[in-house]
Design a protein around this motif. Structure first.
Motif, PDB file in Angstrom:
ATOM      1  N   ASP A  17      -7.994   4.249  -2.181  1.00  0.00           N
ATOM      2  CA  ASP A  17      -8.327   2.969  -3.038  1.00  0.00           C
ATOM      3  C   ASP A  17      -9.507   3.488  -3.826  1.00  0.00           C
ATOM      4  O   ASP A  17     -10.356   2.082  -4.319  1.00  0.00           O
ATOM      5  CB  ASP A  17      -8.520   1.635  -2.053  1.00  0.00           C
ATOM      6  CG  ASP A  17      -7.479   1.074  -1.348  1.00  0.00           C
ATOM      7  OD1 ASP A  17      -6.227   1.553  -1.839  1.00  0.00           O
ATOM      8  OD2 ASP A  17      -7.397   0.243  -0.633  1.00  0.00           O
ATOM      9  N   ASP A  53      -4.709  -1.588   5.756  1.00  0.00           N
ATOM     10  CA  ASP A  53      -3.397  -1.247   5.255  1.00  0.00           C
ATOM     11  C   ASP A  53      -3.016   0.054   5.105  1.00  0.00           C
ATOM     12  O   ASP A  53      -1.893   0.487   5.227  1.00  0.00           O
ATOM     13  CB  ASP A  53      -3.365  -1.964   3.902  1.00  0.00           C
ATOM     14  CG  ASP A  53      -4.648  -1.707   3.095  1.00  0.00           C
ATOM     15  OD1 ASP A  53      -5.641  -1.304   3.590  1.00  0.00           O
ATOM     16  OD2 ASP A  53      -4.523  -1.730   1.675  1.00  0.00           O
ATOM     17  N   HIS A  54      -3.930   0.936   5.397  1.00  0.00           N
ATOM     18  CA  HIS A  54      -3.840   2.353   5.272  1.00  0.00           C
ATOM     19  C   HIS A  54      -3.522   3.042   6.617  1.00  0.00           C
ATOM     20  O   HIS A  54      -3.246   4.234   6.670  1.00  0.00           O
ATOM     21  CB  HIS A  54      -4.893   3.057   4.711  1.00  0.00           C
ATOM     22  CG  HIS A  54      -5.025   2.602   3.349  1.00  0.00           C
ATOM     23  ND1 HIS A  54      -4.524   3.525   2.302  1.00  0.00           N
ATOM     24  CD2 HIS A  54      -5.294   1.717   2.652  1.00  0.00           C
ATOM     25  CE1 HIS A  54      -4.757   2.608   1.053  1.00  0.00           C
ATOM     26  NE2 HIS A  54      -5.181   1.609   1.255  1.00  0.00           N
ATOM     27  N   HIS A  92      -2.525   1.912  -4.128  1.00  0.00           N
ATOM     28  CA  HIS A  92      -1.586   0.851  -4.613  1.00  0.00           C
ATOM     29  C   HIS A  92      -1.223   0.835  -5.936  1.00  0.00           C
ATOM     30  O   HIS A  92      -2.103   1.546  -6.759  1.00  0.00           O
ATOM     31  CB  HIS A  92      -2.274  -0.518  -4.392  1.00  0.00           C
ATOM     32  CG  HIS A  92      -2.884  -0.762  -2.915  1.00  0.00           C
ATOM     33  ND1 HIS A  92      -2.616  -1.620  -1.926  1.00  0.00           N
ATOM     34  CD2 HIS A  92      -4.358  -0.442  -2.235  1.00  0.00           C
ATOM     35  CE1 HIS A  92      -3.253  -1.561  -0.962  1.00  0.00           C
ATOM     36  NE2 HIS A  92      -4.153  -0.947  -1.117  1.00  0.00           N
ATOM     37  N   LYS A 104       0.744  -1.307  -0.021  1.00  0.00           N
ATOM     38  CA  LYS A 104       0.076  -0.070  -0.152  1.00  0.00           C
ATOM     39  C   LYS A 104       1.060   1.233   0.153  1.00  0.00           C
ATOM     40  O   LYS A 104       1.781   1.345   0.603  1.00  0.00           O
ATOM     41  CB  LYS A 104      -0.994  -0.012   1.258  1.00  0.00           C
ATOM     42  CG  LYS A 104      -1.798   1.007   1.194  1.00  0.00           C
ATOM     43  CD  LYS A 104      -1.474   2.343   2.003  1.00  0.00           C
ATOM     44  CE  LYS A 104      -0.584   2.022   3.373  1.00  0.00           C
ATOM     45  NZ  LYS A 104       0.194   3.144   3.870  1.00  0.00           N
ATOM     46  N   HIS A 123      -8.773   6.644   4.052  1.00  0.00           N
ATOM     47  CA  HIS A 123      -9.793   5.774   4.695  1.00  0.00           C
ATOM     48  C   HIS A 123      -9.327   4.880   5.667  1.00  0.00           C
ATOM     49  O   HIS A 123      -8.115   4.906   6.025  1.00  0.00           O
ATOM     50  CB  HIS A 123     -10.749   5.181   3.597  1.00  0.00           C
ATOM     51  CG  HIS A 123      -9.697   3.959   2.812  1.00  0.00           C
ATOM     52  ND1 HIS A 123      -8.581   4.277   2.012  1.00  0.00           N
ATOM     53  CD2 HIS A 123      -9.904   2.516   2.742  1.00  0.00           C
ATOM     54  CE1 HIS A 123      -7.988   3.152   1.613  1.00  0.00           C
ATOM     55  NE2 HIS A 123      -8.731   2.157   1.779  1.00  0.00           N
TER      56      HIS A 123
HETATM   57 ZN   LIG Z   1      -5.560  -0.383   0.334  1.00  0.00          ZN
END
Ligand SMILES: [Zn+2]
Ligand SMILES: [Zn+2]
Length: 220
Positions: free
Chosen positions: A162, A60-61, A203, A13, A56
């Motif tokens: 994303d 992963d963020h 990504h 990410k 968001h």
């Molecule tokens: Zn993501």
């Protein structure tokens, strides 16, 4: 504008450091597992980071928010509609079979009202750059895109999380996702920007609005 991007396994990410080349003020966007790389990049450029901005709250963020906050002691920003995801980051990790630490609470929710009142300071500004927050739900309810522009220049650089990728769009099968809503966000919010607008996604590689308008199979 100084733009540094870092990405590491398992999600690859993109986390970002943005900085004003004149004043050396900056922001961090979406610190995840690559957070130490982002902090090092900020140090290398001699940046003073003023805010941690989240597009968001998927895990992963946000897995680097705690480390970024500890190092920088600056406010963490999120759209209110994603707070339910943020508060369940440990459970999100379990869904992927990952052990994830809970993260410090959000300090400020984005204010999407008409803009900054005259005479009031824009809290998201860094040096000569301004960050406009655009609500773009669909991948998740509180997804936002950040449109960054320099004073006196009406071009923007977009950080879209994303919502949109080079040649693809965000998944809509996670809690709160909706394909129709996502397509509407892309068409009505992102595609308002001119073709040469540079887009950095959560990504993969960078793209432009024109490239996606012409060739993205989900949008043509
Ligand atoms: Zn993501
Ligand atoms: Zn996501």
């Amino acid at each position: 504008m100084i733009i540094e991007r870092r990405a590491v396994e398992p999600f690859y990410k993109n986390g970002f450091v943005l900085g004003c080349e004149e004043t050396r003020q900056g922001v961090i966007i979406d610190p995840g597992d690559e957070v130490q790389g982002l902090l090092a990049a900020a140090r290398q450029h001699g940046l003073s980071i003023g805010n941690i901005l989240l597009t968001h709250a998927h895990l992963d963020h946000v897995t680097g928010v705690g480390a970024a906050k500890k190092a920088l002691a600056v406010p963490v920003w999120l759209h209110r509609d994603d707070n339910f995801l943020y508060e369940r980051v440990v459970e999100q990790g379990q869904m992927f079979g990952l052990r994830v630490e809970s993260q410090p609470p959000i300090d400020r929710f984005y204010d999407l009202s008409t803009g900054i009142e005259a005479g009031k300071e824009d809290p998201l500004r860094f040096g000569r750059y301004r960050v406009k927050v655009l609500h773009t739900p669909g991948h998740c309810p509180g997804g936002v895109c950040l449109a960054v522009s320099k004073d006196g220049d009406d071009r923007h650089t977009l950080f879209v999380g994303d919502t949109l990728f080079a040649g693809s769009i965000g998944r809509t099968d996670l809690p709160g996702g909706n394909l129709e809503t996502l397509l509407r966000s892309i068409r009505e919010v992102l595609f308002q920007f001119p073709d040469d607008t540079v887009v950095w996604s959560g990504h993969g590689e960078q793209t432009t609005i024109g490239q996606e308008r012409r060739t993205n199979p989900f949008l043509t």
